[in-house]
Design a protein around this motif. Structure first.
Motif, PDB file in Angstrom:
ATOM      1  N   LYS A  90       0.831  -1.211   0.000  1.00  0.00           N
ATOM      2  CA  LYS A  90       0.000   0.000   0.000  1.00  0.00           C
ATOM      3  C   LYS A  90       0.861   1.254   0.000  1.00  0.00           C
ATOM      4  O   LYS A  90       0.556   2.239  -0.696  1.00  0.00           O
ATOM      5  CB  LYS A  90      -0.920  -0.017   1.212  1.00  0.00           C
ATOM      6  CG  LYS A  90      -1.933   1.120   1.259  1.00  0.00           C
ATOM      7  CD  LYS A  90      -2.865   0.964   2.452  1.00  0.00           C
ATOM      8  CE  LYS A  90      -3.917   2.059   2.483  1.00  0.00           C
ATOM      9  NZ  LYS A  90      -4.838   1.902   3.636  1.00  0.00           N
ATOM     10  N   ARG A  91       1.933   1.225   0.788  1.00  0.00           N
ATOM     11  CA  ARG A  91       2.837   2.377   0.861  1.00  0.00           C
ATOM     12  C   ARG A  91       3.727   2.489  -0.368  1.00  0.00           C
ATOM     13  O   ARG A  91       4.237   3.567  -0.676  1.00  0.00           O
ATOM     14  CB  ARG A  91       3.740   2.261   2.089  1.00  0.00           C
ATOM     15  CG  ARG A  91       3.076   2.510   3.427  1.00  0.00           C
ATOM     16  CD  ARG A  91       4.121   2.375   4.536  1.00  0.00           C
ATOM     17  NE  ARG A  91       5.282   3.213   4.261  1.00  0.00           N
ATOM     18  CZ  ARG A  91       5.404   4.474   4.669  1.00  0.00           C
ATOM     19  NH1 ARG A  91       4.443   5.030   5.380  1.00  0.00           N
ATOM     20  NH2 ARG A  91       6.476   5.171   4.382  1.00  0.00           N
ATOM     21  N   GLY A  92       3.961   1.363  -1.032  1.00  0.00           N
ATOM     22  CA  GLY A  92       4.899   1.358  -2.142  1.00  0.00           C
ATOM     23  C   GLY A  92       6.341   1.285  -1.701  1.00  0.00           C
ATOM     24  O   GLY A  92       7.254   1.627  -2.464  1.00  0.00           O
ATOM     25  N   GLY A  93       6.570   0.816  -0.465  1.00  0.00           N
ATOM     26  CA  GLY A  93       7.936   0.700   0.031  1.00  0.00           C
ATOM     27  C   GLY A  93       7.972   0.685   1.539  1.00  0.00           C
ATOM     28  O   GLY A  93       6.940   0.610   2.203  1.00  0.00           O
ATOM     29  N   PRO A  94       9.165   0.754   2.118  1.00  0.00           N
ATOM     30  CA  PRO A  94       9.328   0.652   3.570  1.00  0.00           C
ATOM     31  C   PRO A  94       8.816   1.889   4.286  1.00  0.00           C
ATOM     32  O   PRO A  94       8.580   2.943   3.677  1.00  0.00           O
ATOM     33  CB  PRO A  94      10.845   0.499   3.739  1.00  0.00           C
ATOM     34  CG  PRO A  94      11.413   1.187   2.543  1.00  0.00           C
ATOM     35  CD  PRO A  94      10.457   0.916   1.424  1.00  0.00           C
ATOM     36  N   GLY A  95       8.667   1.766   5.612  1.00  0.00           N
ATOM     37  CA  GLY A  95       8.215   2.914   6.392  1.00  0.00           C
ATOM     38  C   GLY A  95       7.991   2.554   7.836  1.00  0.00           C
ATOM     39  O   GLY A  95       8.365   1.486   8.311  1.00  0.00           O
ATOM     40  N   GLY A  96       7.342   3.455   8.564  1.00  0.00           N
ATOM     41  CA  GLY A  96       7.027   3.235   9.960  1.00  0.00           C
ATOM     42  C   GLY A  96       5.834   2.323  10.124  1.00  0.00           C
ATOM     43  O   GLY A  96       4.996   2.205   9.235  1.00  0.00           O
ATOM     44  N   TYR A  97       5.736   1.693  11.307  1.00  0.00           N
ATOM     45  CA  TYR A  97       4.693   0.697  11.510  1.00  0.00           C
ATOM     46  C   TYR A  97       4.022   0.796  12.876  1.00  0.00           C
ATOM     47  O   TYR A  97       2.813   0.938  12.965  1.00  0.00           O
ATOM     48  CB  TYR A  97       5.294  -0.697  11.338  1.00  0.00           C
ATOM     49  CG  TYR A  97       4.299  -1.829  11.374  1.00  0.00           C
ATOM     50  CD1 TYR A  97       3.213  -1.862  10.509  1.00  0.00           C
ATOM     51  CD2 TYR A  97       4.457  -2.885  12.269  1.00  0.00           C
ATOM     52  CE1 TYR A  97       2.292  -2.917  10.533  1.00  0.00           C
ATOM     53  CE2 TYR A  97       3.548  -3.940  12.289  1.00  0.00           C
ATOM     54  CZ  TYR A  97       2.478  -3.951  11.429  1.00  0.00           C
ATOM     55  OH  TYR A  97       1.578  -4.993  11.449  1.00  0.00           O
ATOM     56  N   MET A  98       4.804   0.716  13.962  1.00  0.00           N
ATOM     57  CA  MET A  98       4.223   0.627  15.300  1.00  0.00           C
ATOM     58  C   MET A  98       4.835   1.628  16.263  1.00  0.00           C
ATOM     59  O   MET A  98       6.035   1.940  16.171  1.00  0.00           O
ATOM     60  CB  MET A  98       4.416  -0.770  15.905  1.00  0.00           C
ATOM     61  CG  MET A  98       3.580  -1.869  15.306  1.00  0.00           C
ATOM     62  SD  MET A  98       3.763  -3.423  16.250  1.00  0.00           S
ATOM     63  CE  MET A  98       2.843  -3.025  17.741  1.00  0.00           C
ATOM     64  N   VAL A  99       3.997   2.094  17.195  1.00  0.00           N
ATOM     65  CA  VAL A  99       4.419   2.869  18.355  1.00  0.00           C
ATOM     66  C   VAL A  99       4.089   2.025  19.582  1.00  0.00           C
ATOM     67  O   VAL A  99       2.933   1.646  19.788  1.00  0.00           O
ATOM     68  CB  VAL A  99       3.674   4.210  18.429  1.00  0.00           C
ATOM     69  CG1 VAL A  99       4.028   4.952  19.705  1.00  0.00           C
ATOM     70  CG2 VAL A  99       3.982   5.071  17.198  1.00  0.00           C
ATOM     71  N   ILE A 100       5.101   1.705  20.378  1.00  0.00           N
ATOM     72  CA  ILE A 100       4.916   0.820  21.520  1.00  0.00           C
ATOM     73  C   ILE A 100       5.256   1.585  22.790  1.00  0.00           C
ATOM     74  O   ILE A 100       6.373   2.086  22.953  1.00  0.00           O
ATOM     75  CB  ILE A 100       5.790  -0.444  21.395  1.00  0.00           C
ATOM     76  CG1 ILE A 100       5.490  -1.155  20.068  1.00  0.00           C
ATOM     77  CG2 ILE A 100       5.541  -1.383  22.580  1.00  0.00           C
ATOM     78  CD1 ILE A 100       6.417  -2.300  19.750  1.00  0.00           C
ATOM     79  N   HIS A 101       4.267   1.696  23.678  1.00  0.00           N
ATOM     80  CA  HIS A 101       4.425   2.428  24.928  1.00  0.00           C
ATOM     81  C   HIS A 101       4.536   1.465  26.104  1.00  0.00           C
ATOM     82  O   HIS A 101       3.830   0.451  26.166  1.00  0.00           O
ATOM     83  CB  HIS A 101       3.209   3.318  25.182  1.00  0.00           C
ATOM     84  CG  HIS A 101       3.092   4.506  24.285  1.00  0.00           C
ATOM     85  ND1 HIS A 101       4.043   5.502  24.215  1.00  0.00           N
ATOM     86  CD2 HIS A 101       2.102   4.887  23.429  1.00  0.00           C
ATOM     87  CE1 HIS A 101       3.652   6.436  23.367  1.00  0.00           C
ATOM     88  NE2 HIS A 101       2.477   6.083  22.877  1.00  0.00           N
ATOM     89  N   GLU A 102       5.388   1.813  27.048  1.00  0.00           N
ATOM     90  CA  GLU A 102       5.382   1.151  28.351  1.00  0.00           C
ATOM     91  C   GLU A 102       4.402   1.866  29.269  1.00  0.00           C
ATOM     92  O   GLU A 102       4.386   3.109  29.333  1.00  0.00           O
ATOM     93  CB  GLU A 102       6.773   1.184  28.984  1.00  0.00           C
ATOM     94  CG  GLU A 102       6.796   0.584  30.386  1.00  0.00           C
ATOM     95  CD  GLU A 102       8.140   0.684  31.082  1.00  0.00           C
ATOM     96  OE1 GLU A 102       8.190   0.391  32.296  1.00  0.00           O
ATOM     97  OE2 GLU A 102       9.133   1.068  30.431  1.00  0.00           O
TER      98      GLU A 102
END
Length: 226
Positions: A71-83
């Protein structure tokens, strides 16, 4: 308490991205988590102080990561993980806002919940409660020894993450209402960038002051030393 602890990036292949991050920032892999195979993925965790940059790539057909890459047509950001230190209370609060949990994991030393991206917007968000606080099972068994050795490379913490969105104001209000906007800012989509909301920048605290302002475009994301 809520604290940004980990950012995940996606790419067709983990290894070239790891090489770029090592060359640019001097950070090192602390763990390859076999548990991500559950999602048809492989990964590498790179240590940034006591926080983590994760790189994921698909190893099976028809994965969520593979679909997003297409969908993006390439690599990129994915997840934000909070403690967090109050997972159950937060999940109850999120449910009152209509946020669903798409994955729940309870393991020795940590409990995590992935939130439905359609209910949040901008990125997949996970909220995770480690026991004891400050530990981080996802970083593997050796990260604390690596951190104690002082081998942090050119950066020693993740200062923040930027998400681009078609309607950044509305998305910012949504994340704030959900209590998950710690160290997150929102900007408008770039006309020349991918036409989908997502992580576009990660700010990293520079160990050496003369490297402040340095920029690296890696894995479809701009890394800025601050």
């Amino acid at each position: 308490m809520i604290r940004l602890r980990q950012i995940a990036l996606i790419a067709p292949d983990v290894d070239p991205v790891v090489d770029e991050l090592r060359d640019a920032l001097g950070i090192e892999v602390c763990f390859h988590d076999p548990g991500v195979a559950e999602f048809g993925l492989r990964n590498a965790l790179l240590l940034v102080g006591d926080q983590f940059l994760e790189v994921l790539s698909p190893i099976e057909a028809d994965t969520a990561v593979g679909r997003l890459l297409a969908k993006r047509g390439g690599p990129g950001g994915y997840m934000v993980i909070h403690e967090v230190d109050d997972l159950d209370t937060r999940i109850d609060q999120l449910a009152r806002h209509g946020v669903r949990v798409v994955w729940a994991g309870d393991f020795p030393g940590i409990r995590g919940r992935h939130l439905h991206p359609r209910d949040v917007g901008g990125a997949i968000v996970s909220i995770d409660e480690p026991d004891p606080p400050g530990s981080w099972r996802w970083g593997g068994p050796n990260w604390e020894a690596m951190a104690a050795s002082g081998s942090t490379g050119a950066v020693d913490s993740i200062a923040g993450v930027t998400i681009a969105a078609a309607d950044p104001g509305t998305l910012a209000d949504r994340w704030a209402a959900l209590g998950i906007d710690e160290a997150v800012r929102f900007v408008a989509l770039d006309a020349d960038g991918p036409p989908v909301d997502g992580i576009v920048e990660v700010a990293l605290h520079a160990v050496e002051r003369d490297r402040v302002g340095e920029l690296h475009d890696i894995c479809g994301v701009r890394l800025e030393l601050v």
